[in-house]
Design an enzyme around this catalytic site. Structure first.
Site, PDB file in Angstrom:
ATOM      1  N   LYS A 113       0.829  -1.214   0.000  1.00  8.25           N
ATOM      2  CA  LYS A 113       0.000   0.000   0.000  1.00  8.25           C
ATOM      3  C   LYS A 113       0.859   1.257   0.000  1.00  8.25           C
ATOM      4  CE  LYS A 113      -4.433  -1.680   1.619  1.00  8.25           C
ATOM      5  NZ  LYS A 113      -5.504  -1.605   2.611  1.00  8.25           N
ATOM      6  N   LYS A 195      -3.223 -10.546  -6.259  1.00  9.30           N
ATOM      7  CA  LYS A 195      -4.563 -10.862  -5.750  1.00  9.30           C
ATOM      8  C   LYS A 195      -5.624  -9.970  -6.399  1.00  9.30           C
ATOM      9  CE  LYS A 195      -5.254  -7.970  -1.672  1.00  9.30           C
ATOM     10  NZ  LYS A 195      -5.713  -7.822  -0.315  1.00  9.30           N
ATOM     11  N   LYS A 198     -10.296  -4.965  -4.508  1.00  5.71           N
ATOM     12  CA  LYS A 198     -11.341  -3.944  -4.652  1.00  5.71           C
ATOM     13  C   LYS A 198     -10.800  -2.695  -5.315  1.00  5.71           C
ATOM     14  CE  LYS A 198     -13.184  -4.478   0.045  1.00  5.71           C
ATOM     15  NZ  LYS A 198     -12.128  -4.422   1.050  1.00  5.71           N
TER      16      LYS A 198
HETATM   17  P1  TYM Z   1     -10.493  -6.506   3.197  1.00  7.39           P
HETATM   18  O1  TYM Z   1     -11.708  -5.701   3.115  1.00  7.39           O
HETATM   19  O2  TYM Z   1      -9.292  -6.099   2.408  1.00  7.39           O
HETATM   20  O3  TYM Z   1     -10.780  -8.017   2.842  1.00  7.39           O
HETATM   21  C1  TYM Z   1     -11.864  -8.700   3.418  1.00  7.39           C
HETATM   22  C2  TYM Z   1     -11.673 -10.205   3.348  1.00  7.39           C
HETATM   23  O4  TYM Z   1     -11.589 -10.658   1.996  1.00  7.39           O
HETATM   24  C3  TYM Z   1     -10.434 -11.472   1.834  1.00  7.39           C
HETATM   25  N1  TYM Z   1      -9.906 -11.263   0.470  1.00  7.39           N
HETATM   26  C4  TYM Z   1      -9.642 -12.256  -0.390  1.00  7.39           C
HETATM   27  N2  TYM Z   1      -9.768 -13.596  -0.298  1.00  7.39           N
HETATM   28  C5  TYM Z   1      -9.421 -14.334  -1.373  1.00  7.39           C
HETATM   29  N3  TYM Z   1      -8.958 -13.796  -2.531  1.00  7.39           N
HETATM   30  C6  TYM Z   1      -8.832 -12.457  -2.681  1.00  7.39           C
HETATM   31  N4  TYM Z   1      -8.421 -11.933  -3.831  1.00  7.39           N
HETATM   32  C7  TYM Z   1      -9.171 -11.625  -1.575  1.00  7.39           C
HETATM   33  N5  TYM Z   1      -9.183 -10.264  -1.372  1.00  7.39           N
HETATM   34  C8  TYM Z   1      -9.620 -10.075  -0.106  1.00  7.39           C
HETATM   35  C9  TYM Z   1      -9.455 -10.961   2.888  1.00  7.39           C
HETATM   36  O5  TYM Z   1      -8.504 -11.953   3.198  1.00  7.39           O
HETATM   37  C10 TYM Z   1     -10.385 -10.678   4.041  1.00  7.39           C
HETATM   38  O6  TYM Z   1     -10.666 -11.871   4.758  1.00  7.39           O
HETATM   39  N6  TYM Z   1      -7.948  -6.189   7.234  1.00  7.39           N
HETATM   40  C11 TYM Z   1      -9.122  -6.948   6.845  1.00  7.39           C
HETATM   41  C12 TYM Z   1     -10.371  -6.406   7.494  1.00  7.39           C
HETATM   42  C13 TYM Z   1     -10.342  -6.557   8.955  1.00  7.39           C
HETATM   43  C14 TYM Z   1     -10.345  -7.791   9.677  1.00  7.39           C
HETATM   44  C15 TYM Z   1     -10.313  -7.424  11.062  1.00  7.39           C
HETATM   45  C16 TYM Z   1     -10.387  -9.123   9.290  1.00  7.39           C
HETATM   46  C17 TYM Z   1     -10.309  -5.577   9.880  1.00  7.39           C
HETATM   47  N7  TYM Z   1     -10.294  -6.078  11.132  1.00  7.39           N
HETATM   48  C18 TYM Z   1     -10.302  -8.416  12.050  1.00  7.39           C
HETATM   49  C19 TYM Z   1     -10.369 -10.097  10.298  1.00  7.39           C
HETATM   50  C20 TYM Z   1     -10.319  -9.733  11.642  1.00  7.39           C
HETATM   51  C21 TYM Z   1      -9.193  -6.987   5.343  1.00  7.39           C
HETATM   52  O7  TYM Z   1      -8.369  -7.537   4.682  1.00  7.39           O
HETATM   53  O8  TYM Z   1     -10.175  -6.442   4.740  1.00  7.39           O
END
Ligand code: TYM
Length: 331
Positions: A113, A195, A198
């Site tokens: 990032k 990956k 979004k």
């Molecule tokens: P975020 O919003 O980036 O992603 C949310 C979830 O989606 C999964 N993910 C994927 N899984 C498979 N393939 C992909 N291309 C892919 N892109 C995203 C991520 O692994 C995630 O599970 N930091 C976290 C949000 C968060 C969180 C937490 C998660 C905040 N506090 C506490 C667990 C526990 C996140 O990645 O958000």
């Protein structure tokens, strides 16, 4: 017997992709009856990159509607907005004092990032994993269903928890990551070793949960593959492997079964089948999300009850932490 605790969250930053679905939300639904579940909307994480305020607000409610539309039950789970439970910020501050700058600088997501937002490498971006550790630890979480990209953050959350426990005595339960094989790492359709995200600037790289059937099919038709025509998963065929992964996650089969099913078929037929399978799963979710969004009173009620419940648990843990570290709370 008391149920074990499950915690997870998604950031309301941008359009959710099928990776967010297969890596996270889909598994939440599978696990919700077995665990006591907390599912947050991580808006405090989202502002570590610039967000338009009106859009952030709109996406927060849309994400709640999406959780419910995917099958997450507000009766059985605690659904809430992270910023509505102040203990997240409070515990983050305490944990910051036992987390090292060097550890945070080494985090893969921070490095990615920082490269992507070179003009805005803010303290929050670096502190992101500590806030995530606070989220998880506040609820004495046992398991955290996440995609592969978040496993490093889970490890650091465990390290921080263990460090605290060592210094102040048993306070936090050590959480485990929970990752299913199929769909835990969905790649970009244009650069499959990266990956699916979004925030990808190329709209053909990601399939959004809001895409209609024609768009889904068009994106899969344009997905990069390779020049030989074999539909098998292997390291030298990242594009085809990614499509097989996506197919297996959405069709509910293993990659080996998918390979068998498409044996002898061409890439054209294969891509169409992947597109149709994904679109058929998304259509009812989209219709339900739309229906829910027309009922804001209901959604607000869900969030209010969720925040109240989350607050009660979070307050208990934070009070214990404050006691252990010597913060005066009245005698
Ligand atoms: P975020 O919003 O980036 O992603 C949310 C979830 O989606 C999964 N993910 C994927 N899984 C498979 N393939 C992909 N291309 C892919 N892109 C995203 C991520 O692994 C995630 O599970 N930091 C976290 C949000 C968060 C969180 C937490 C998660 C905040 N506090 C506490 C667990 C526990 C996140 O990645 O958000």
């Amino acid at each position: 017997m008391e149920k074990k605790v499950l915690y997870s969250a998604v950031q309301p930053s941008g359009n959710l992709t099928i990776g967010n679905y297969t890596g996270a939300i889909r598994n939440w639904v599978k696990l919700q009856s077995e665990y006591e579940c907390y599912y947050a909307i991580a808006n405090m994480h989202a502002i570590t990159v610039r967000q338009d305020p009106a859009e952030l607000r709109r996406r927060t409610v849309e994400l709640l509607a999406l959780y419910i539309a995917c099958g997450v039950s507000p009766e059985h789970c605690t659904l809430y907005v992270q910023s509505q439970v102040p203990q997240h910020a409070e515990l983050t501050w305490v944990l910051n004092t036992m987390t090292y700058v060097g550890e945070m600088e080494r985090m893969t997501q921070f490095k990615d990032k920082s490269a992507k937002h070179a003009e805005n490498i803010n303290m929050g971006l670096m502190d992101y994993p500590v806030l995530m550790a606070a989220d998880i630890l506040l609820y004495q979480t046992d398991i955290v269903p996440v995609g592969v990209d978040q496993r490093q953050h889970l490890e650091i959350a465990r390290d921080i928890a263990a460090r605290f426990n060592n210094r102040f005595g048993e306070t936090f339960r050590l959480p485990e990551a929970y990752t299913l094989k199929e769909g835990a790492k969905i790649g970009s359709l244009q650069e499959p070793t990266k990956k699916m995200s979004k925030s990808d600037e190329n709209p053909n790289a990601s399939v959004y949960l809001s895409d209609d059937k024609d768009t889904v099919i068009r994106k899969f038709r344009r997905a990069v593959t390779d020049s030989d025509n074999r539909i098998v998963a292997s390291e030298d065929k990242p594009g085809v492997t990614n499509l097989l992964n996506i197919y297996s996650a959405f069709a509910g089969c293993t990659v080996a079964e998918a390979e068998k099913q498409f044996e002898g078929k061409g890439y054209g037929d294969f891509k169409l089948a992947v597109g149709e399978t994904v679109a058929d799963v998304l259509a009812p979710v989209q219709a339900e999300q739309k229906r829910l969004l027309a009922d804001k009173a209901y959604l607000n009620q869900v969030l209010k009850e969720g925040a109240d419940r989350a607050y009660k648990t979070a307050r208990k843990t934070l009070s214990k932490v404050y006691r252990k570290i010597g913060f005066y709370q009245g005698e």
